[in-house]
Structures are given as C-alpha cells and as structure tokens.
Scaffold this active site. Structure first.
Site, PDB file in Angstrom:
ATOM      1  N   LEU A  13      -2.931   5.370  -0.457  1.00 57.13           N
ATOM      2  CA  LEU A  13      -3.956   4.322  -0.546  1.00 57.13           C
ATOM      3  C   LEU A  13      -4.644   4.066   0.802  1.00 57.13           C
ATOM      4  O   LEU A  13      -5.865   4.071   0.904  1.00 57.13           O
ATOM      5  CB  LEU A  13      -3.293   3.038  -1.074  1.00 57.13           C
ATOM      6  N   VAL A  14      -3.858   3.839   1.856  1.00 55.07           N
ATOM      7  CA  VAL A  14      -4.428   3.487   3.164  1.00 55.07           C
ATOM      8  C   VAL A  14      -4.956   4.722   3.883  1.00 55.07           C
ATOM      9  O   VAL A  14      -6.031   4.687   4.491  1.00 55.07           O
ATOM     10  CB  VAL A  14      -3.399   2.722   4.022  1.00 55.07           C
ATOM     11  N   TYR A 144      14.525  -1.641   2.437  1.00 54.88           N
ATOM     12  CA  TYR A 144      13.180  -1.288   2.910  1.00 54.88           C
ATOM     13  C   TYR A 144      12.749  -2.208   4.047  1.00 54.88           C
ATOM     14  O   TYR A 144      12.221  -1.752   5.066  1.00 54.88           O
ATOM     15  CB  TYR A 144      12.203  -1.404   1.735  1.00 54.88           C
ATOM     16  N   PRO A 171       0.210  -5.418   7.349  1.00 55.29           N
ATOM     17  CA  PRO A 171      -0.817  -5.806   6.366  1.00 55.29           C
ATOM     18  C   PRO A 171      -0.249  -6.710   5.272  1.00 55.29           C
ATOM     19  O   PRO A 171       0.938  -6.628   4.934  1.00 55.29           O
ATOM     20  CB  PRO A 171      -1.261  -4.475   5.750  1.00 55.29           C
ATOM     21  N   THR A 172      -1.117  -7.538   4.705  1.00 54.76           N
ATOM     22  CA  THR A 172      -0.744  -8.289   3.497  1.00 54.76           C
ATOM     23  C   THR A 172      -0.996  -7.385   2.285  1.00 54.76           C
ATOM     24  O   THR A 172      -0.932  -6.168   2.401  1.00 54.76           O
ATOM     25  CB  THR A 172      -1.526  -9.619   3.411  1.00 54.76           C
ATOM     26  N   ASN A 173      -1.275  -7.930   1.121  1.00 53.21           N
ATOM     27  CA  ASN A 173      -1.342  -7.144  -0.121  1.00 53.21           C
ATOM     28  C   ASN A 173      -2.588  -6.260  -0.166  1.00 53.21           C
ATOM     29  O   ASN A 173      -3.703  -6.762  -0.270  1.00 53.21           O
ATOM     30  CB  ASN A 173      -1.362  -8.099  -1.319  1.00 53.21           C
ATOM     31  N   VAL A 174      -2.379  -4.945  -0.114  1.00 51.82           N
ATOM     32  CA  VAL A 174      -3.486  -3.988  -0.039  1.00 51.82           C
ATOM     33  C   VAL A 174      -3.852  -3.482  -1.437  1.00 51.82           C
ATOM     34  O   VAL A 174      -2.970  -3.279  -2.270  1.00 51.82           O
ATOM     35  CB  VAL A 174      -3.095  -2.757   0.814  1.00 51.82           C
ATOM     36  N   ASP A 278       8.619 -15.552 -14.042  1.00 49.36           N
ATOM     37  CA  ASP A 278       7.900 -14.300 -13.751  1.00 49.36           C
ATOM     38  C   ASP A 278       6.844 -14.461 -12.654  1.00 49.36           C
ATOM     39  O   ASP A 278       6.135 -13.518 -12.327  1.00 49.36           O
ATOM     40  CB  ASP A 278       7.205 -13.778 -15.024  1.00 49.36           C
TER      41      ASP A 278
END
Length: 328
Positions: A13-14, A144, A171-174, A278
């Site tokens: 992705l990045v 992790y 990074p935050t949520n990519v 959830d």
C-alpha cells in the site's frame, strides 16, 4: 553522488503510493524525483529479509544510499492474536537484518515505518512521540507491537554506538489504492469498500459491525508517501515522527460507511449491527503537532471524500488483480 533509494515492502500500500508520488510530482520539486536519483521498489520475491544472506545480497545488488523500510509481516486482528511469537520473531529478524546490513554497507540514512500500535494500551491521549515506551502495548498484538517498538530502540543505539542516521515514522490508519481488500484481513476502509461492493452486486444489505460511533484519523497513502519523501530529504533526527492528519479531522466509522455508500452509488444505506463490543476503542487520537511544525503549515492533506473516491475508483478498476481474497 546521486541517491539510490531502496524501498523495502515496495509493492504494498505505502510502497506503491511512494512510487506514484515519485513518478507523478514534478521532477525536482519537494516530493518529486530529483535529477539522477534512482528508486528501487523491492518486495519479498526480491529477498526474504528474514534471511541475513538474502538481505545482504539485496543491498549489494542495488548499493542503496538511502532506505525506506516498509517491509513487515502484517495481519489483521485474528492473525496478530493467534500468532504473537511469529509476528514478534519474523519482524525482529526483518528489522535487525535491514538495520545491521545498512550499517555495514554504510547506508547514509534509513527510515523505518512503525505503527500506532507501538503505543501503550493505557496512555493519556492524544498520542505524542515521547509516549511510545511509557507502558506495555495492547495485549491483542503485543508480538508485532514490541517488534516495531524495538526499531526505535535500535535506531537510538545505532546512532549512539556507530553514528548511524536511522529514524522512524509512526503513521495512523492508512488507506488508498493497492490496499488489501481481503475481507478476512483488511483494515476497516478497504473491508467496508469490498463489503459494500458485494452488497451492491448481490442486492443484499450493507452490514457494518458495531454502531459506527468510534472515531479514527485516516491518512491517504499518497499523502503519507509525501511525508516519507519529506522525512528522507529534510529530517535529520533519530526521534520518531507521528504521520497523521489533525485531531480535528477524526472521522466516525458511520461517516466512513456513508461515504463509501455514496462513492459506490449503492442504493441502500449502511446497516449498523449495533453490538457495542464490536466497536473497538472509541477514539485513539494522535497529535500531528510535531509534524506540522517541521514540514510547515502549507502541507495540505487530501480531503477524506476525495481520497476515498480515488480509492474506490482504483478498487473498481483493479478488481481482477486487487488483493480481495476471492474471485469476483
């Protein structure tokens, strides 16, 4: 001497976003390719970075002057929870091999990509760079998280003992093009894009877990790519930097789902299943104050709806070769 930049995990992705920015920004501009600069986007087929010999061979082949280290064993909540030792060991090996090889090959600079999961589970918000080591990470993915947290420790020790210019980004949520849309492993935005697409195809309800209330900071992969390029060229400290949009730009999962409905032109509405268990955490805000102070207030993040629309368009155009976990 012109730079040779090796991007590990270069087809994810990045990595794909960095390649896009390097190729599409004007040459010689702040985020564009510089004259004579060479970029290499390596993936696991080029080298298994858990293996020191293969890591060394990759460095000897390309002779990088700079490294953006994105490669990691990653997985969703379930995989992280069930395989903590594998996530700890594989990522420790990958990071150790990359940093050790960079030192012995005299690489000028390495930037490693961390994650907000490195932060303590019990912490005062907003998250800031100096809070990384203040307590244990969340139990669900500590394998992790500790492997990623150790990169910051390694960077500091390499600098102190050997004078290496190693640093990291958090990074935050990519999200963005080339994301993982596999429903079993995907993060929230690609998972919801895929679910809504299937609901539209099958004429079924678009169901969303939880009640839609949690807030998150989402960063578009192509914006994040620019931040990595900035850090590579302009940032010279070992201290990590949080890469995030502003706290005031938090978006609820409900807003995300509704934006996806609009982008996919789905005729129904998102149906929230409303089980509070959830939801996950209500919010996990991170401060980007340090980043903006360094990069300057002129840096503009892509508006969420624009970034989401581009991500959806990429998904639709690449259904046959996107990571979806199924055939359509």
């Amino acid at each position: 001497m012109p730079a040779v930049v090796l991007v590990t995990g270069g087809t994810g992705l990045v990595g794909k976003a960095i390649e896009y920015v390097i190729e599409n920004e004007p040459q010689g501009s702040r985020f564009g390719k510089q004259p004579g600069e060479k970029w290499i986007f390596a993936n696991s087929r080029d080298a298994d970075l858990r293996d020191p010999q293969q890591t060394l061979q990759l460095f000897e082949k390309h002779q990088p002057t700079h490294v953006i280290h994105l490669a990691a064993l990653v997985g969703g909540l379930f995989a992280n929870r069930e395989r903590k030792m594998t996530f700890l060991r594989d990522n420790m090996l990958i990071n150790d091999n990359v940093l050790h090889t960079a030192r012995i090959k005299k690489t000028q600079k390495v930037i490693s990509c961390l994650s907000t999961c490195v932060f303590p589970d019990k912490v005062e918000y907003p998250l800031t760079e100096e809070k990384v080591h203040l307590g244990p990470p969340h139990d669900s993915n500590y394998g992790y998280a500790y492997a990623k947290r150790m990169v910051d420790v390694q960077n500091r020790a390499y600098k102190e003992e050997f004078g290496c210019n190693f640093t990291s980004a958090i990074p935050t949520n990519v999200f963005g093009p080339h994301d993982n849309f596999d429903l079993k492993y995907a993060h929230v935005i690609p998972a919801l894009i895929h679910k809504c697409y299937l609901a539209k195809q099958n004429g079924t309800p678009f169901k969303v877990m939880g009640d839609g209330s949690p807030l998150r900071q989402f960063i578009y992969s192509r914006d994040l790519a620019k931040l990595f390029i900035w850090q590579l060229r302009e940032y010279e400290s070992v201290e990590p930097v949080i890469f995030s949009v502003d706290e005031k730009d938090e978006i609820s999962i409900r807003q995300v789902a509704n934006s996806i409905v609009d982008a996919l032109e789905y005729s129904g509405q998102a149906v929230f299943e409303n089980e509070p268990q959830d939801n996950g955490q209500d919010r996990k805000p991170a401060s980007n104050e340090k980043l903006i102070k360094l990069i300057g207030p002129d840096f503009k993040f892509t508006p969420f709806d624009v970034a989401l629309k581009e991500s959806v368009e990429w998904f639709l155009a690449n259904l046959s070769n996107a990571r979806t976990g199924s055939s359509h």
